[in-house]
Motif scaffolding. Structure first.
Motif, PDB file in Angstrom:
ATOM      1  N   SER A  29      15.394 -15.085   6.747  1.00 15.77           N
ATOM      2  CA  SER A  29      14.474 -14.606   7.761  1.00 15.77           C
ATOM      3  C   SER A  29      15.212 -14.469   9.084  1.00 15.77           C
ATOM      4  CB  SER A  29      13.308 -15.586   7.900  1.00 15.77           C
ATOM      5  OG  SER A  29      12.375 -15.108   8.825  1.00 15.77           O
ATOM      6  N   ASN A  30      14.896 -13.395   9.829  1.00 18.80           N
ATOM      7  CA  ASN A  30      15.466 -13.201  11.158  1.00 18.80           C
ATOM      8  C   ASN A  30      14.441 -12.495  12.038  1.00 18.80           C
ATOM      9  OD1 ASN A  30      15.609 -10.451  10.495  1.00 18.80           O
ATOM     10  ND2 ASN A  30      17.725 -10.631   9.783  1.00 18.80           N
ATOM     11  N   ASP A  31      14.873 -11.975  13.192  1.00 18.97           N
ATOM     12  CA  ASP A  31      13.953 -11.333  14.130  1.00 18.97           C
ATOM     13  C   ASP A  31      13.339 -10.048  13.580  1.00 18.97           C
ATOM     14  OD1 ASP A  31      14.421 -13.320  15.933  1.00 18.97           O
ATOM     15  OD2 ASP A  31      15.940 -12.214  17.053  1.00 18.97           O
ATOM     16  N   GLU A  32      13.990  -9.394  12.647  1.00 23.62           N
ATOM     17  CA  GLU A  32      13.503  -8.122  12.106  1.00 23.62           C
ATOM     18  C   GLU A  32      12.514  -8.299  10.956  1.00 23.62           C
ATOM     19  OE1 GLU A  32      16.829  -5.719  11.119  1.00 23.62           O
ATOM     20  OE2 GLU A  32      17.728  -5.907  13.108  1.00 23.62           O
ATOM     21  N   GLY A  33      12.621  -9.383  10.191  1.00 25.26           N
ATOM     22  CA  GLY A  33      11.745  -9.590   9.050  1.00 25.26           C
ATOM     23  C   GLY A  33      12.285 -10.655   8.129  1.00 25.26           C
ATOM     24  N   SER A  34      11.862 -10.601   6.868  1.00 23.69           N
ATOM     25  CA  SER A  34      12.305 -11.611   5.918  1.00 23.69           C
ATOM     26  C   SER A  34      12.460 -11.024   4.520  1.00 23.69           C
ATOM     27  CB  SER A  34      11.319 -12.779   5.877  1.00 23.69           C
ATOM     28  OG  SER A  34      10.070 -12.357   5.410  1.00 23.69           O
ATOM     29  N   ASP A  61       6.606  -5.783  11.543  1.00 22.57           N
ATOM     30  CA  ASP A  61       5.471  -4.890  11.784  1.00 22.57           C
ATOM     31  C   ASP A  61       4.537  -4.792  10.579  1.00 22.57           C
ATOM     32  OD1 ASP A  61       6.918  -3.339  10.018  1.00 22.57           O
ATOM     33  OD2 ASP A  61       6.976  -1.569  11.294  1.00 22.57           O
ATOM     34  N   GLY A  62       4.846  -5.488   9.485  1.00 25.10           N
ATOM     35  CA  GLY A  62       4.004  -5.477   8.300  1.00 25.10           C
ATOM     36  C   GLY A  62       4.493  -4.554   7.200  1.00 25.10           C
ATOM     37  N   SER A  63       5.447  -3.683   7.485  1.00 26.78           N
ATOM     38  CA  SER A  63       5.962  -2.792   6.454  1.00 26.78           C
ATOM     39  C   SER A  63       6.876  -3.575   5.515  1.00 26.78           C
ATOM     40  CB  SER A  63       6.722  -1.620   7.079  1.00 26.78           C
ATOM     41  OG  SER A  63       7.853  -2.094   7.784  1.00 26.78           O
ATOM     42  N   GLY A  64       7.036  -3.061   4.314  1.00 28.46           N
ATOM     43  CA  GLY A  64       7.893  -3.746   3.366  1.00 28.46           C
ATOM     44  C   GLY A  64       7.966  -3.048   2.032  1.00 28.46           C
ATOM     45  N   GLY A  85       3.689  -0.233   8.082  1.00 32.33           N
ATOM     46  CA  GLY A  85       3.181  -1.267   8.977  1.00 32.33           C
ATOM     47  C   GLY A  85       2.235  -0.691  10.012  1.00 32.33           C
ATOM     48  N   GLY A  86       1.838  -1.520  10.943  1.00 31.61           N
ATOM     49  CA  GLY A  86       0.990  -1.087  12.034  1.00 31.61           C
ATOM     50  C   GLY A  86      -0.467  -1.398  11.802  1.00 31.61           C
ATOM     51  N   ASP A  87      -1.332  -0.869  12.669  1.00 32.08           N
ATOM     52  CA  ASP A  87      -2.766  -1.128  12.574  1.00 32.08           C
ATOM     53  C   ASP A  87      -3.415  -0.437  11.380  1.00 32.08           C
ATOM     54  OD1 ASP A  87      -2.697  -2.733  14.798  1.00 32.08           O
ATOM     55  OD2 ASP A  87      -3.196  -1.113  16.189  1.00 32.08           O
ATOM     56  N   VAL A  88      -2.893   0.724  10.993  1.00 25.86           N
ATOM     57  CA  VAL A  88      -3.356   1.418   9.790  1.00 25.86           C
ATOM     58  C   VAL A  88      -2.162   1.471   8.837  1.00 25.86           C
ATOM     59  CG1 VAL A  88      -4.303   3.527   8.825  1.00 25.86           C
ATOM     60  CG2 VAL A  88      -5.017   2.782  11.094  1.00 25.86           C
ATOM     61  N   GLY A 103       0.429   1.881 -14.807  1.00 24.45           N
ATOM     62  CA  GLY A 103      -0.589   2.233 -13.821  1.00 24.45           C
ATOM     63  C   GLY A 103      -0.002   2.384 -12.444  1.00 24.45           C
ATOM     64  N   VAL A 104      -0.782   2.955 -11.560  1.00 25.33           N
ATOM     65  CA  VAL A 104      -0.400   3.122 -10.161  1.00 25.33           C
ATOM     66  C   VAL A 104      -1.543   2.619  -9.297  1.00 25.33           C
ATOM     67  CG1 VAL A 104       1.136   5.084 -10.548  1.00 25.33           C
ATOM     68  CG2 VAL A 104      -1.260   5.479 -10.068  1.00 25.33           C
ATOM     69  N   LYS A 105      -1.214   2.244  -8.074  1.00 30.94           N
ATOM     70  CA  LYS A 105      -2.256   1.824  -7.139  1.00 30.94           C
ATOM     71  C   LYS A 105      -1.864   2.291  -5.741  1.00 30.94           C
ATOM     72  CE  LYS A 105      -0.196  -2.730  -6.513  1.00 30.94           C
ATOM     73  NZ  LYS A 105      -0.425  -4.167  -6.554  1.00 30.94           N
ATOM     74  N   ALA A 106      -2.864   2.512  -4.928  1.00 31.99           N
ATOM     75  CA  ALA A 106      -2.639   2.933  -3.542  1.00 31.99           C
ATOM     76  C   ALA A 106      -3.768   2.353  -2.699  1.00 31.99           C
ATOM     77  CB  ALA A 106      -2.619   4.447  -3.427  1.00 31.99           C
ATOM     78  N   GLY A 107      -3.478   2.141  -1.432  1.00 26.27           N
ATOM     79  CA  GLY A 107      -4.508   1.573  -0.578  1.00 26.27           C
ATOM     80  C   GLY A 107      -4.238   1.797   0.888  1.00 26.27           C
ATOM     81  N   VAL A 108      -5.258   1.542   1.686  1.00 21.71           N
ATOM     82  CA  VAL A 108      -5.181   1.623   3.143  1.00 21.71           C
ATOM     83  C   VAL A 108      -5.719   0.312   3.693  1.00 21.71           C
ATOM     84  CG1 VAL A 108      -6.003   2.819   5.187  1.00 21.71           C
ATOM     85  CG2 VAL A 108      -5.535   4.105   3.117  1.00 21.71           C
ATOM     86  N   THR A 109      -4.975  -0.302   4.611  1.00 20.18           N
ATOM     87  CA  THR A 109      -5.418  -1.506   5.280  1.00 20.18           C
ATOM     88  C   THR A 109      -5.577  -1.206   6.751  1.00 20.18           C
ATOM     89  OG1 THR A 109      -4.221  -2.881   3.705  1.00 20.18           O
ATOM     90  CG2 THR A 109      -4.889  -3.931   5.764  1.00 20.18           C
ATOM     91  N   ILE A 110      -6.754  -1.486   7.300  1.00 15.29           N
ATOM     92  CA  ILE A 110      -7.012  -1.255   8.725  1.00 15.29           C
ATOM     93  C   ILE A 110      -7.157  -2.618   9.380  1.00 15.29           C
ATOM     94  CG2 ILE A 110      -8.589  -0.245  10.401  1.00 15.29           C
ATOM     95  CD1 ILE A 110      -9.385   1.758   8.200  1.00 15.29           C
ATOM     96  N   ARG A 111      -6.289  -2.892  10.346  1.00 13.62           N
ATOM     97  CA  ARG A 111      -6.330  -4.161  11.072  1.00 13.62           C
ATOM     98  C   ARG A 111      -7.017  -3.927  12.405  1.00 13.62           C
ATOM     99  NH1 ARG A 111      -1.143  -4.043   8.827  1.00 13.62           N
ATOM    100  NH2 ARG A 111      -0.859  -5.656   7.267  1.00 13.62           N
ATOM    101  N   TYR A 112      -7.889  -4.821  12.765  1.00 18.40           N
ATOM    102  CA  TYR A 112      -8.570  -4.704  14.054  1.00 18.40           C
ATOM    103  C   TYR A 112      -8.668  -6.039  14.720  1.00 18.40           C
ATOM    104  CZ  TYR A 112     -12.490  -6.157  11.169  1.00 18.40           C
ATOM    105  OH  TYR A 112     -13.302  -6.824  10.293  1.00 18.40           O
TER     106      TYR A 112
END
Length: 112
Positions: A29-34, A61-64, A85-88, A103-112
């Motif tokens: 783990s460092n400042d950029e991520g883990s 930022d949540g991306s990975g 990453g990000g709010d959306v 199988g495949v999966k896809a999704g959207v996460t909205i952070r508020y």
């Protein structure tokens, strides 16, 4: 205890269990991520059995991205995926055992 309060607490506990994620053990783990590993462990009465694991990278930022193998079934199942990453946040993933289970999966996460 009041019956409506008890019912509410049971519902909250069930929802939390349904949305629980597997534990992620950080390897670096460092400042950029883990970089993490998430073992697929099946507990037994006196021990635990490892049935594969997932290796992933998660940025601040949540991306990975992740990739893993699950050996709990008759044939090993492989998976991979990524998310922005990000709010959306958009995510996509796929899994397959190389034969019938795919199988495949896809999704959207909205952070508020």
């Amino acid at each position: 205890m009041n019956k409506p309060i008890a019912t509410f607490l049971i519902l909250v506990a069930a929802c939390m269990a349904a949305h629980a994620e597997a534990p992620k053990v950080p390897l670096e783990s460092n400042d950029e991520g883990s970089i993490y590993v998430s073992p697929n462990v099946a507990p037994t009465e006196k021990s635990a059995t490892a049935n594969g694991a997932t290796l992933g990278v998660q940025n601040k930022d949540g991306s990975g991205a992740y990739g893993g193998v699950d050996t709990s079934a008759g044939r090993p199942s492989y998976s991979l995926g990524a998310s922005t990453g990000g709010d959306v946040s958009f995510s996509a993933g796929a899994h397959s055992d190389g034969k019938d289970n795919k199988g495949v999966k896809a999704g959207v996460t909205i952070r508020y």
